[in-house]
Design a protein around this motif. Sequence first.
Motif, PDB file in Angstrom:
ATOM      1  N   ASN A 148       0.691  -1.199  -0.176  1.00 20.08           N
ATOM      2  CA  ASN A 148       0.171  -0.008  -0.055  1.00 20.08           C
ATOM      3  C   ASN A 148       0.950   1.411  -0.179  1.00 20.08           C
ATOM      4  N   GLU A 150       0.121   5.442   0.996  1.00 21.08           N
ATOM      5  CA  GLU A 150       0.724   6.251   1.697  1.00 21.08           C
ATOM      6  C   GLU A 150       1.475   7.529   1.322  1.00 21.08           C
ATOM      7  N   ARG A 202      -1.230   9.831   1.024  1.00 26.83           N
ATOM      8  CA  ARG A 202      -1.749  10.541   2.105  1.00 26.83           C
ATOM      9  C   ARG A 202      -0.743  11.711   2.555  1.00 26.83           C
ATOM     10  N   HIS A 203       0.579  11.376   2.355  1.00 24.70           N
ATOM     11  CA  HIS A 203       1.483  12.379   2.555  1.00 24.70           C
ATOM     12  C   HIS A 203       1.944  13.396   1.406  1.00 24.70           C
ATOM     13  N   CYS A 254       9.502   3.929   6.125  1.00 25.84           N
ATOM     14  CA  CYS A 254       8.710   4.335   7.228  1.00 25.84           C
ATOM     15  C   CYS A 254       8.930   5.593   8.227  1.00 25.84           C
ATOM     16  N   LEU A 259       7.997   8.491   5.782  1.00 27.43           N
ATOM     17  CA  LEU A 259       6.648   8.941   5.799  1.00 27.43           C
ATOM     18  C   LEU A 259       6.093   8.894   7.158  1.00 27.43           C
ATOM     19  N   ASN A 260       6.784   8.536   8.075  1.00 30.65           N
ATOM     20  CA  ASN A 260       6.380   8.413   9.528  1.00 30.65           C
ATOM     21  C   ASN A 260       5.227   7.606   9.717  1.00 30.65           C
ATOM     22  N   CYS A 261       5.332   6.209   9.296  1.00 27.98           N
ATOM     23  CA  CYS A 261       4.357   5.505   9.518  1.00 27.98           C
ATOM     24  C   CYS A 261       4.747   3.955   9.885  1.00 27.98           C
ATOM     25  N   GLN A 262       3.955   3.089  10.073  1.00 25.67           N
ATOM     26  CA  GLN A 262       4.368   1.939  10.627  1.00 25.67           C
ATOM     27  C   GLN A 262       4.374   0.827   9.523  1.00 25.67           C
ATOM     28  N   ASP A 316       1.246  -0.197   7.649  1.00 25.71           N
ATOM     29  CA  ASP A 316       0.629   0.965   6.890  1.00 25.71           C
ATOM     30  C   ASP A 316       1.247   0.569   5.490  1.00 25.71           C
ATOM     31  N   ILE A 317       2.180  -0.196   5.325  1.00 22.64           N
ATOM     32  CA  ILE A 317       2.855  -0.421   3.733  1.00 22.64           C
ATOM     33  C   ILE A 317       2.519  -1.579   3.344  1.00 22.64           C
ATOM     34  N   GLU A 330       0.283  -5.234   3.826  1.00 18.41           N
ATOM     35  CA  GLU A 330      -0.937  -5.919   4.339  1.00 18.41           C
ATOM     36  C   GLU A 330      -1.134  -7.385   3.885  1.00 18.41           C
TER      37      GLU A 330
END
Length: 70
Positions: free
Chosen positions: A5, A9, A12-13, A51, A54-57, A60-61, A63
């Motif tokens: 995904n 992300e 979203r950013h 991560c 993009l400051n994500c986990q 989030d990328i 799945e």
Amino acid sequence: MIRVNLDVELARHKMSSKKLAKAIGLTTTNLSVLKTGKAKAIRFSTLDAICRELNCQPGDILEYVEDEVE
């Protein structure tokens, strides 16, 4: 199967693939292979860099989705 995904992300950013690739030291071609789900593997260092940028986990990328049975 594992669904990537990264495009979600990035949207979203509000970041382009080119900008992310440059920020994490990856070629746009390699990032595209990952983004389209055609990559067979990803290094933890690459996932870490994505991560962080993009400051994500990782979840989030990446799945997990069950394969459809025909």
